[in-house]
Design an enzyme around this catalytic site. Sequence first.
Site, short mmCIF file in Angstrom:
data_model
loop_
_atom_site.label_atom_id
_atom_site.label_comp_id
_atom_site.label_asym_id
_atom_site.label_seq_id
_atom_site.Cartn_x
_atom_site.Cartn_y
_atom_site.Cartn_z
N LYS A 189 -22.54 -37.97 -36.37
CA LYS A 189 -21.23 -38.45 -35.92
C LYS A 189 -21.29 -39.91 -35.49
CE LYS A 189 -17.58 -37.01 -32.67
NZ LYS A 189 -17.22 -35.94 -31.73
N ASP B 126 -14.19 -28.51 -33.57
CA ASP B 126 -14.78 -29.60 -32.79
C ASP B 126 -16.04 -30.06 -33.53
OD1 ASP B 126 -15.96 -31.31 -31.00
OD2 ASP B 126 -16.29 -29.82 -29.42
N GLU C 190 -10.04 -35.70 -28.79
CA GLU C 190 -10.76 -34.69 -28.04
C GLU C 190 -10.26 -34.50 -26.61
OE1 GLU C 190 -14.76 -35.97 -28.57
OE2 GLU C 190 -14.82 -35.38 -30.68
N ASP D 170 -14.37 -37.32 -20.71
CA ASP D 170 -15.04 -36.62 -21.82
C ASP D 170 -16.34 -37.36 -22.17
OD1 ASP D 170 -15.84 -35.37 -24.11
OD2 ASP D 170 -13.97 -35.66 -25.21
#
Length: 507
Positions: A78, A17, A177, A199
């Site tokens: 990210k 992850d 994800e 999420d």
Amino acid sequence: MTDLINTCKKKIFLGIDLGTTYSLVATVTKRGVFLLSDKKKRYLLPSIVHYQKNSVTVGWNALKKIIKDPKNTIFSVKRLLGRSIEFIKQEYPSLPYSITKDDRGGILLHTTSRIVTPIDVSSEILKYLKNRAMFFFEKEIDASVITVPAYFNNFQREATKKAANLANISLIRLLNEPTAAALAYGLEIKKRGIVIVYDLGGGTFDISVLKLNKGIFEVLATSGDSNLGGDDFDFELAKYIYKKSNLFNRCNNWFQTSLLKIARDAKLQLSQYNKVKVQFLNWTDYITRDEFNSTIVNLIEKTLLICSDVLKEIDLSIHEVQEIIMVGGSTRIPLVYQKVADFFKKMPLNSINPDKVVAMGAAIHANMLVNTHMKKKTLLLDVIPLSLGIEVMGGFVEKIILKNSTIPISKTKVFTTYKDNQTSILIHVLQGESEFLQDCISLCRFVLKNIKPQKLGLARILVTFQIDTDGLINIRVSEKNSNQDRLVQIDNNIILQKINLSKTEHQ
């Protein structure tokens, strides 16, 4: 530790992850899913890289440098993957490091020790996680699954893949994800019906709607915002503290990074307490949970608007939803949990640590892909998050592959000439939902050259748009009644490509 190593299969497959705030790595052994930790038993790795003259520091030690040396400490990278310099300067004008564009359009981050790209920084995080696993199992890693936000576009997915290659990771799949989270809960085996994954991480928000039926695990729809997450909560609370403290006109790097850290620490404490003491320079006061909630409620409502839209897109009633899964560290915030429960009229599941669940699901999927002897196999049917189209006359976009189409998928569009003896055609490929050119993401422009001169409309150029299981786009071009075939590379560092159709060799 020795017992655990002995229970591990001969080959090691990882689930990674790669998060905005924290990153994790997991694997599957005979004992089940196992999260790999460091010597201090910490499974979380801060997604932070500090650059020094002769060394690179990743994780917890790099975290200590955010305030001491902000110019050389890259965090939340990210959010920068696959982005344009215009987007970064507009959305993040206060980053402590200088950002420029190279000759090919790529993003460069200037630290005092060296110049790096977001892909370079991400690769250091991935490399660190891979080395953690290699140290633990005392052997090489065979392959890995890396998760990405479901709403990542092609550039962001491609950048993640390049970071994995740079870290010398054998990547077998990019996995969305929310899908990974649902796998970790094991719902694909235990339940049937509709499951929603909400999420909300440090930098991104995704919602995925899944239909579960025995061994079939089908994603019906996904949506989100790859620029909305816990970082934004920090920024809003930091602005509130700034105004409340009256400490104006102090906008240097140290001041901003210190204020953000104080806001982030207060946010974490306010998930447990109704008020916290905040001290900044010579100012001390209390921030209540109600004050914090007032700064973030609009952002939470924005996520719920996205949820509402995706339900309308697939004509799904809230009452048809069986379970809500909460994923991402930001779902620990009480107001987030409350708002989601109120919206879906159901108490969400959060029995698995929201920080761990994505890495666990990635490890489970890696095990499924490589273990051909598993008794309970799961068929995973995922979808593309954004429509794929081409520019047409008048600044409009014609959709070729629609959002939420099951992947892998391939569709062919026939192009021809619009005037006599035309020898070239310009094709502009875009990603997004708007019918207007300016509101979509430009993936690439390419010119088909050396088309055989003919009367208008006689030429037949076949352009095949392919989306693989990673959600990555490939384009192939061929002439009808010809063996010529060309692969178009989609690269945000290349503005215009020329595809020569007169050549006979294959590319």
